[in-house]
Design a protein around this motif. Structure first.
Motif: not given
Length: 122
Positions: A39-55, A62-68
């Motif tokens: 689980r993220p365990g209270g860590q801040e968001v490290a990054a994000q993914l963006l993509w085109r969606h039909r809506r 995205l969260y850092r795996i080593e801090r999870a």
């Protein structure tokens, strides 16, 4: 590669941003963490993914795996709370029975009560 969403330093979007499927190693979404028993365990968001969606635009944080942290086990008290939360979703509004499955919100009733109700409309 979609150059539009490539912003690894975060100047355009405020946080590091990557196109779908191009995130660097060591980052994972909540679902990916959960699949690993984390689980993220209270860590801040490290990054994000963006993509085109039909809506519009799709976004996943995205969260850092080593801090999870590991997922907390379900205790008897948490199971009771979960059951209490799910009970109204399984209770038919007509016959007031716990039918054992989550009722469709479009019906709001169990299948037998819905059949009885719709049979009178024919």
């Amino acid at each position: 590669m979609s150059v539009r969403f490539w912003d690894p330093d975060g100047t355009t979007y405020g946080i590091p941003t990557y196109p779908l499927r191009l995130a660097p190693q060591g980052l994972a979404t909540r679902r990916q963490l959960r699949a690993r028993g984390l689980r993220p365990g209270g860590q801040e968001v490290a990054a994000q993914l963006l993509w085109r969606h039909r809506r519009g635009l799709g976004c996943a944080y995205l969260y850092r795996i080593e801090r999870a942290k590991p997922v907390r086990p379900m205790t008897p008290g948490r199971w009771r709370a979960h059951e209490a939360m799910m009970r109204p979703r399984r209770t038919c509004s007509v016959c007031r029975r716990d039918v054992g499955y989550v009722l469709r919100t479009s019906l709001g009733t169990c299948e037998p009560c819905d059949r009885t109700r719709t049979a009178g409309k024919d």
